[in-house]
Design a protein around this motif. Structure first.
Motif, PDB file in Angstrom:
ATOM      1  N   PHE A  39      29.735  34.959  43.802  1.00 51.68           N
ATOM      2  CA  PHE A  39      30.475  33.716  43.992  1.00 51.68           C
ATOM      3  C   PHE A  39      31.966  33.834  43.694  1.00 51.68           C
ATOM      4  O   PHE A  39      32.698  32.877  43.920  1.00 51.68           O
ATOM      5  CB  PHE A  39      29.892  32.617  43.093  1.00 51.68           C
ATOM      6  N   GLU A  40      32.444  34.942  43.142  1.00 42.83           N
ATOM      7  CA  GLU A  40      33.879  35.029  42.826  1.00 42.83           C
ATOM      8  C   GLU A  40      34.403  36.417  43.140  1.00 42.83           C
ATOM      9  O   GLU A  40      33.685  37.414  43.066  1.00 42.83           O
ATOM     10  CB  GLU A  40      34.146  34.703  41.355  1.00 42.83           C
ATOM     11  N   GLY A  41      35.667  36.472  43.515  1.00 43.44           N
ATOM     12  CA  GLY A  41      36.276  37.753  43.812  1.00 43.44           C
ATOM     13  C   GLY A  41      37.766  37.603  44.035  1.00 43.44           C
ATOM     14  O   GLY A  41      38.332  36.511  43.945  1.00 43.44           O
ATOM     15  N   ALA A  42      38.398  38.723  44.360  1.00 48.57           N
ATOM     16  CA  ALA A  42      39.831  38.733  44.634  1.00 48.57           C
ATOM     17  C   ALA A  42      40.148  39.907  45.549  1.00 48.57           C
ATOM     18  O   ALA A  42      39.410  40.899  45.600  1.00 48.57           O
ATOM     19  CB  ALA A  42      40.643  38.832  43.345  1.00 48.57           C
ATOM     20  N   GLY A  43      41.243  39.787  46.270  1.00 45.90           N
ATOM     21  CA  GLY A  43      41.655  40.850  47.178  1.00 45.90           C
ATOM     22  C   GLY A  43      42.927  40.468  47.897  1.00 45.90           C
ATOM     23  O   GLY A  43      43.698  39.626  47.436  1.00 45.90           O
ATOM     24  N   VAL A  44      43.135  41.081  49.063  1.00 46.37           N
ATOM     25  CA  VAL A  44      44.355  40.897  49.842  1.00 46.37           C
ATOM     26  C   VAL A  44      43.991  40.391  51.233  1.00 46.37           C
ATOM     27  O   VAL A  44      43.057  40.900  51.863  1.00 46.37           O
ATOM     28  CB  VAL A  44      45.132  42.225  49.945  1.00 46.37           C
ATOM     29  N   VAL A  45      44.717  39.391  51.697  1.00 40.80           N
ATOM     30  CA  VAL A  45      44.502  38.864  53.045  1.00 40.80           C
ATOM     31  C   VAL A  45      44.907  39.927  54.064  1.00 40.80           C
ATOM     32  O   VAL A  45      46.039  40.422  54.039  1.00 40.80           O
ATOM     33  CB  VAL A  45      45.326  37.582  53.272  1.00 40.80           C
ATOM     34  N   GLU A  46      43.966  40.282  54.965  1.00 42.72           N
ATOM     35  CA  GLU A  46      44.301  41.272  55.992  1.00 42.72           C
ATOM     36  C   GLU A  46      44.282  40.684  57.404  1.00 42.72           C
ATOM     37  O   GLU A  46      44.730  41.343  58.346  1.00 42.72           O
ATOM     38  CB  GLU A  46      43.374  42.488  55.914  1.00 42.72           C
ATOM     39  N   ALA A  47      43.802  39.469  57.574  1.00 42.52           N
ATOM     40  CA  ALA A  47      43.840  38.811  58.886  1.00 42.52           C
ATOM     41  C   ALA A  47      43.685  37.310  58.684  1.00 42.52           C
ATOM     42  O   ALA A  47      42.996  36.861  57.766  1.00 42.52           O
ATOM     43  CB  ALA A  47      42.747  39.338  59.802  1.00 42.52           C
ATOM     44  N   ASP A  50      52.881  35.705  40.561  1.00 37.85           N
ATOM     45  CA  ASP A  50      53.391  36.949  39.964  1.00 37.85           C
ATOM     46  C   ASP A  50      52.867  37.071  38.537  1.00 37.85           C
ATOM     47  O   ASP A  50      52.809  36.085  37.793  1.00 37.85           O
ATOM     48  CB  ASP A  50      54.919  36.945  39.950  1.00 37.85           C
ATOM     49  N   GLY A  51      52.496  38.268  38.171  1.00 37.73           N
ATOM     50  CA  GLY A  51      52.030  38.514  36.813  1.00 37.73           C
ATOM     51  C   GLY A  51      50.538  38.350  36.625  1.00 37.73           C
ATOM     52  O   GLY A  51      50.021  38.644  35.540  1.00 37.73           O
ATOM     53  N   VAL A  52      49.821  37.873  37.645  1.00 35.15           N
ATOM     54  CA  VAL A  52      48.363  37.755  37.570  1.00 35.15           C
ATOM     55  C   VAL A  52      47.760  38.730  38.570  1.00 35.15           C
ATOM     56  O   VAL A  52      47.925  38.576  39.782  1.00 35.15           O
ATOM     57  CB  VAL A  52      47.887  36.326  37.879  1.00 35.15           C
ATOM     58  N   SER A  53      47.080  39.744  38.069  1.00 32.68           N
ATOM     59  CA  SER A  53      46.534  40.785  38.929  1.00 32.68           C
ATOM     60  C   SER A  53      45.229  40.346  39.580  1.00 32.68           C
ATOM     61  O   SER A  53      44.555  39.417  39.111  1.00 32.68           O
ATOM     62  CB  SER A  53      46.292  42.062  38.112  1.00 32.68           C
ATOM     63  N   ALA A  78      42.286  38.041  37.862  1.00 29.43           N
ATOM     64  CA  ALA A  78      41.851  36.811  38.518  1.00 29.43           C
ATOM     65  C   ALA A  78      40.416  36.916  39.027  1.00 29.43           C
ATOM     66  O   ALA A  78      39.616  35.983  38.870  1.00 29.43           O
ATOM     67  CB  ALA A  78      42.786  36.484  39.673  1.00 29.43           C
ATOM     68  N   GLY A  79      40.080  38.048  39.635  1.00 33.63           N
ATOM     69  CA  GLY A  79      38.744  38.200  40.216  1.00 33.63           C
ATOM     70  C   GLY A  79      37.629  38.237  39.198  1.00 33.63           C
ATOM     71  O   GLY A  79      36.466  37.994  39.538  1.00 33.63           O
ATOM     72  N   SER A  80      37.966  38.493  37.949  1.00 31.73           N
ATOM     73  CA  SER A  80      36.962  38.510  36.886  1.00 31.73           C
ATOM     74  C   SER A  80      36.986  37.250  36.044  1.00 31.73           C
ATOM     75  O   SER A  80      36.192  37.113  35.106  1.00 31.73           O
ATOM     76  CB  SER A  80      37.197  39.717  35.963  1.00 31.73           C
ATOM     77  N   THR A  81      37.872  36.310  36.394  1.00 32.09           N
ATOM     78  CA  THR A  81      38.093  35.140  35.536  1.00 32.09           C
ATOM     79  C   THR A  81      37.814  33.818  36.235  1.00 32.09           C
ATOM     80  O   THR A  81      37.611  32.801  35.586  1.00 32.09           O
ATOM     81  CB  THR A  81      39.546  35.126  35.015  1.00 32.09           C
ATOM     82  N   MET A  82      37.793  33.799  37.553  1.00 34.82           N
ATOM     83  CA  MET A  82      37.739  32.532  38.285  1.00 34.82           C
ATOM     84  C   MET A  82      36.533  31.683  37.904  1.00 34.82           C
ATOM     85  O   MET A  82      36.673  30.499  37.576  1.00 34.82           O
ATOM     86  CB  MET A  82      37.746  32.800  39.791  1.00 34.82           C
ATOM     87  N   LEU A  83      35.341  32.249  37.944  1.00 33.39           N
ATOM     88  CA  LEU A  83      34.148  31.435  37.700  1.00 33.39           C
ATOM     89  C   LEU A  83      34.077  30.980  36.250  1.00 33.39           C
ATOM     90  O   LEU A  83      33.902  29.785  35.974  1.00 33.39           O
ATOM     91  CB  LEU A  83      32.885  32.201  38.090  1.00 33.39           C
ATOM     92  N   ARG A  84      34.230  31.892  35.325  1.00 33.56           N
ATOM     93  CA  ARG A  84      34.159  31.510  33.915  1.00 33.56           C
ATOM     94  C   ARG A  84      35.345  30.644  33.512  1.00 33.56           C
ATOM     95  O   ARG A  84      35.211  29.712  32.717  1.00 33.56           O
ATOM     96  CB  ARG A  84      34.078  32.761  33.049  1.00 33.56           C
ATOM     97  N   GLY A  85      36.525  30.951  34.060  1.00 31.75           N
ATOM     98  CA  GLY A  85      37.698  30.170  33.723  1.00 31.75           C
ATOM     99  C   GLY A  85      37.600  28.740  34.212  1.00 31.75           C
ATOM    100  O   GLY A  85      37.953  27.801  33.494  1.00 31.75           O
ATOM    101  N   LEU A  86      37.117  28.557  35.442  1.00 32.89           N
ATOM    102  CA  LEU A  86      36.960  27.207  35.962  1.00 32.89           C
ATOM    103  C   LEU A  86      35.839  26.474  35.223  1.00 32.89           C
ATOM    104  O   LEU A  86      35.933  25.266  34.990  1.00 32.89           O
ATOM    105  CB  LEU A  86      36.671  27.242  37.462  1.00 32.89           C
ATOM    106  N   THR A  87      34.803  27.215  34.817  1.00 30.95           N
ATOM    107  CA  THR A  87      33.734  26.605  34.016  1.00 30.95           C
ATOM    108  C   THR A  87      34.288  26.097  32.691  1.00 30.95           C
ATOM    109  O   THR A  87      33.999  24.966  32.265  1.00 30.95           O
ATOM    110  CB  THR A  87      32.611  27.614  33.750  1.00 30.95           C
ATOM    111  N   ALA A  88      35.073  26.920  32.023  1.00 28.41           N
ATOM    112  CA  ALA A  88      35.652  26.512  30.739  1.00 28.41           C
ATOM    113  C   ALA A  88      36.558  25.302  30.919  1.00 28.41           C
ATOM    114  O   ALA A  88      36.534  24.362  30.109  1.00 28.41           O
ATOM    115  CB  ALA A  88      36.426  27.678  30.125  1.00 28.41           C
TER     116      ALA A  88
END
Length: 324
Positions: free
Chosen positions: A63-71, A111-114, A118-128
């Motif tokens: 349900f959570e991840g991060a990456g780069v837009v390629e299209a 800037d400053g958020v890798s 972010a990809g390891s924090t979205m679900l737990r961070g939004l839950t908190a």
């Protein structure tokens, strides 16, 4: 062809199989992203095991991840190719090297958020954020009980509660995990395996009990937790890592306890566009301001089954991730 981890039906970690997943062209309002990281969470285990049903037509977990837009498809909004993004929520599919999804789900990383953070924090961070701002708007000086304080969610709830100025009592399952909870900022760490943790919690919290209790353990822990909460306090039940929660009688919440019970869902929270915008914006601000979310274990995408087995068995602390 890009790799993904899918299931065809409920089962143990062995039900997860590596499959080739053709990259699809993004349609209107969609983006294709090349992922670098996916979070691994207990909700993924609930889907894999069948506790939560696999949505029709979906087989790739996560349900959570991060990456780069390629299209980008038409109507991609303000996003552009090359932007770093993260997300949490439906549809499933983050256990994949490449995926296409709605741009409304994507959060551009400041800037400053890798991507890794972010990809390891979205679900737990939004839950908190959901628990501490929506379920129970926590105030400075109040007491919070956080079960599984060494885990990824427990650490984030603790860190955000301390930023608010609250007092935090964490519980852990072993002495070896206590240090992780203290490092996250807990004021007191107790063993939830001890016989007197409820009485000790009440004594520490002004001899009245905590204002808010956050339970992601489940099983019989939830009913025990009721006794650690002061009148008009709140218990947030967020999961059941220890197994199904026995039926609860409404009388367990009424006088003399007079407490409230919430069973909030971060996926439902993320489906509300305004709550998603507010929550992810607040989370990005915290991450830019130095909020720490340590990664306790990382695995290659092909080893997702081992990541599930380790998380389910309690062999991990902090966040668990898959690297692409």
């Amino acid at each position: 062809m890009p790799l993904a981890i899918a299931i065809t039906g409920p089962g143990g970690p062995e039900a997860m199989k590596a499959v080739d997943l053709p990259a699809t062209e993004p349609g209107p309002g969609q983006a294709r992203i090349r992922q670098s990281i996916s979070g691994v969470n207990f909700v993924d285990i609930y889907v894999r095991s069948g506790l939560y049903p696999l949505p029709p037509g979906q087989s790739v977990l996560g349900f959570e991840g991060a990456g780069v837009v390629e299209a980008l498809g038409p109507g991609g909004g303000e996003l552009k190719v090359g932007d770093r993004v993260a997300y949490i929520g439906h549809p499933l599919g983050s256990y994949a090297e490449v995926r296409t999804l709605s741009t409304s789900r994507l959060v551009k990383l400041p800037d400053g958020v890798s991507e890794r953070v972010a990809g390891s924090t979205m679900l737990r961070g939004l839950t908190a954020h959901m628990v501490l701002q929506k379920v129970y708007p926590l105030k400075a000086g109040e007491w919070v009980l956080v079960h599984a304080g060494a885990g990824g969610l427990g650490q984030l709830v603790t860190r955000l509660a301390k930023r608010i100025g609250a007092n935090v009592i964490s519980t852990v399952g072993s002495e070896a995990k206590a240090g992780f909870a203290y490092e996250a900022g807990a004021d007191i760490v107790l063993l939830h395996t001890s016989e007197d943790w409820v009485e000790e919690t009440r004594r520490i919290a002004d001899r009245r009990g905590v204002h808010l209790a956050v339970d992601g353990i489940g099983g019989t822990m939830l009913s025990q937790t009721f006794a650690a909460v002061r009148p008009f306090g709140m218990v947030a039940s967020l999961g059941q890592a220890a197994g199904p929660i026995p039926p609860i009688e409404i009388e367990e919440l009424t006088a003399p306890r007079a407490i409230a019970l919430s069973r909030p869902s971060v996926l439902t929270y993320a489906n509300d566009p305004e709550l998603y915008r507010q929550g992810t914006a607040a989370l990005m601000e915290h991450l830019q301001d130095g909020l720490i979310n340590p990664i306790g274990a990382e695995y290659e995408l092909k080893d997702a089954a081992r990541a599930h087995a380790d998380l389910e068995a309690g062999r991990t602390t902090a966040s668990v991730v898959l690297m692409m």
